[in-house]
Design a protein around this motif. Structure first.
Motif, PDB file in Angstrom:
ATOM      1  N   CYS A 173       3.404  -6.251  -1.179  1.00 62.48           N
ATOM      2  CA  CYS A 173       3.978  -5.141  -0.438  1.00 62.48           C
ATOM      3  C   CYS A 173       5.183  -5.638   0.373  1.00 62.48           C
ATOM      4  O   CYS A 173       5.234  -6.792   0.780  1.00 62.48           O
ATOM      5  N   THR A 196      -3.073  -1.084   1.170  1.00 67.59           N
ATOM      6  CA  THR A 196      -3.325  -1.365   2.588  1.00 67.59           C
ATOM      7  C   THR A 196      -2.922  -0.217   3.504  1.00 67.59           C
ATOM      8  O   THR A 196      -3.717   0.224   4.325  1.00 67.59           O
ATOM      9  N   HIS A 197      -1.692   0.293   3.357  1.00 66.68           N
ATOM     10  CA  HIS A 197      -1.287   1.423   4.208  1.00 66.68           C
ATOM     11  C   HIS A 197      -0.645   2.555   3.419  1.00 66.68           C
ATOM     12  O   HIS A 197       0.036   3.405   3.988  1.00 66.68           O
ATOM     13  N   GLY A 198      -0.793   2.535   2.120  1.00 69.83           N
ATOM     14  CA  GLY A 198      -0.387   3.683   1.309  1.00 69.83           C
ATOM     15  C   GLY A 198       1.091   3.833   1.008  1.00 69.83           C
ATOM     16  O   GLY A 198       1.528   4.923   0.617  1.00 69.83           O
ATOM     17  N   ALA A 199       1.902   2.788   1.134  1.00 68.40           N
ATOM     18  CA  ALA A 199       3.313   2.912   0.757  1.00 68.40           C
ATOM     19  C   ALA A 199       3.400   3.263  -0.729  1.00 68.40           C
ATOM     20  O   ALA A 199       2.599   2.790  -1.538  1.00 68.40           O
ATOM     21  N   CYS A 202       0.557   0.975  -2.383  1.00 68.57           N
ATOM     22  CA  CYS A 202       0.004  -0.188  -1.679  1.00 68.57           C
ATOM     23  C   CYS A 202      -1.343   0.224  -1.090  1.00 68.57           C
ATOM     24  O   CYS A 202      -1.432   1.196  -0.342  1.00 68.57           O
ATOM     25  N   HIS A 219       5.910  -4.473   3.234  1.00 70.32           N
ATOM     26  CA  HIS A 219       5.550  -4.215   4.629  1.00 70.32           C
ATOM     27  C   HIS A 219       4.880  -5.460   5.211  1.00 70.32           C
ATOM     28  O   HIS A 219       5.334  -6.022   6.202  1.00 70.32           O
ATOM     29  N   LEU A 220       3.807  -5.907   4.551  1.00 64.90           N
ATOM     30  CA  LEU A 220       3.130  -7.146   4.931  1.00 64.90           C
ATOM     31  C   LEU A 220       2.911  -7.952   3.665  1.00 64.90           C
ATOM     32  O   LEU A 220       2.932  -7.404   2.568  1.00 64.90           O
ATOM     33  N   PRO A 262       5.491   2.640   5.495  1.00 61.36           N
ATOM     34  CA  PRO A 262       6.122   1.836   6.550  1.00 61.36           C
ATOM     35  C   PRO A 262       7.321   1.015   6.081  1.00 61.36           C
ATOM     36  O   PRO A 262       8.141   0.602   6.898  1.00 61.36           O
ATOM     37  N   VAL A 322       0.822  -8.748   1.505  1.00 64.74           N
ATOM     38  CA  VAL A 322      -0.485  -8.525   0.867  1.00 64.74           C
ATOM     39  C   VAL A 322      -0.268  -7.977  -0.545  1.00 64.74           C
ATOM     40  O   VAL A 322       0.768  -7.390  -0.844  1.00 64.74           O
TER      41      VAL A 322
HETATM   42  S1  FES Z   1       0.968  -3.598   3.643  1.00 59.98           S
HETATM   43 FE1  FES Z   1       1.648  -2.195   2.141  1.00 59.98          FE
HETATM   44  S2  FES Z   1       2.050  -0.399   3.259  1.00 59.98           S
HETATM   45 FE2  FES Z   1       1.330  -1.801   4.746  1.00 59.98          FE
END
Ligand code: FES
Length: 114
Positions: free
Chosen positions: A48, A74-77, A72, A50-51, A90, A53
């Motif tokens: 990702c 983890t936070h749905g990107a 993603c 964003h982070l 994000p 992961v």
């Molecule tokens: S780690 Fe992928 S949207 Fe936050």
């Protein structure tokens, strides 16, 4: 040490099918994936923007329900499969990292530099 990974095209049974692969980068285990979308192939680092992961929510599950966007876990990107552009979440505006590859009639060949 450079690594070469070959993935058979026959493994992609439908549109939005993906194949995940692993490799070493800077002595770290990383993964990437090949996606088939509209008869074309795209290869991305499985990370990702964003982070740091992995994107897949279960092994080799990269798409949301409608099979339109890479998601993603983890936070749905949401990312466009053909460009890698993040269109929601994000990290909007960022791109998945492309991995260079060559293509033959039956294979995707990925050359990775360590
Ligand atoms: S780690 Fe992928 S949207 Fe936050």
């Amino acid at each position: 040490m450079a690594e070469c990974i070959e993935i058979l095209k026959e493994q992609f049974l439908h549109d939005s099918a993906t194949v995940k692969f692993y490799f070493a980068m800077n002595n770290k285990k990383k993964s990437g994936f090949v996606v088939k979308k509209d008869e074309q192939f795209f290869v991305y680092l499985n990370e990702c923007q964003h982070l740091e992961v992995e994107l897949d929510w279960q092994e080799n599950e990269f798409f949301e329900e409608e099979k339109k966007y890479i998601v993603c876990a983890t936070h749905g990107a949401l990312y466009e499969p053909s460009s890698g552009l993040c269109i929601s979440g994000p990290c909007i505006g960022a791109h998945l990292k492309k991995i260079a590859y060559t293509e033959t009639s039956d294979k995707i060949i990925i050359n990775l530099e360590d």
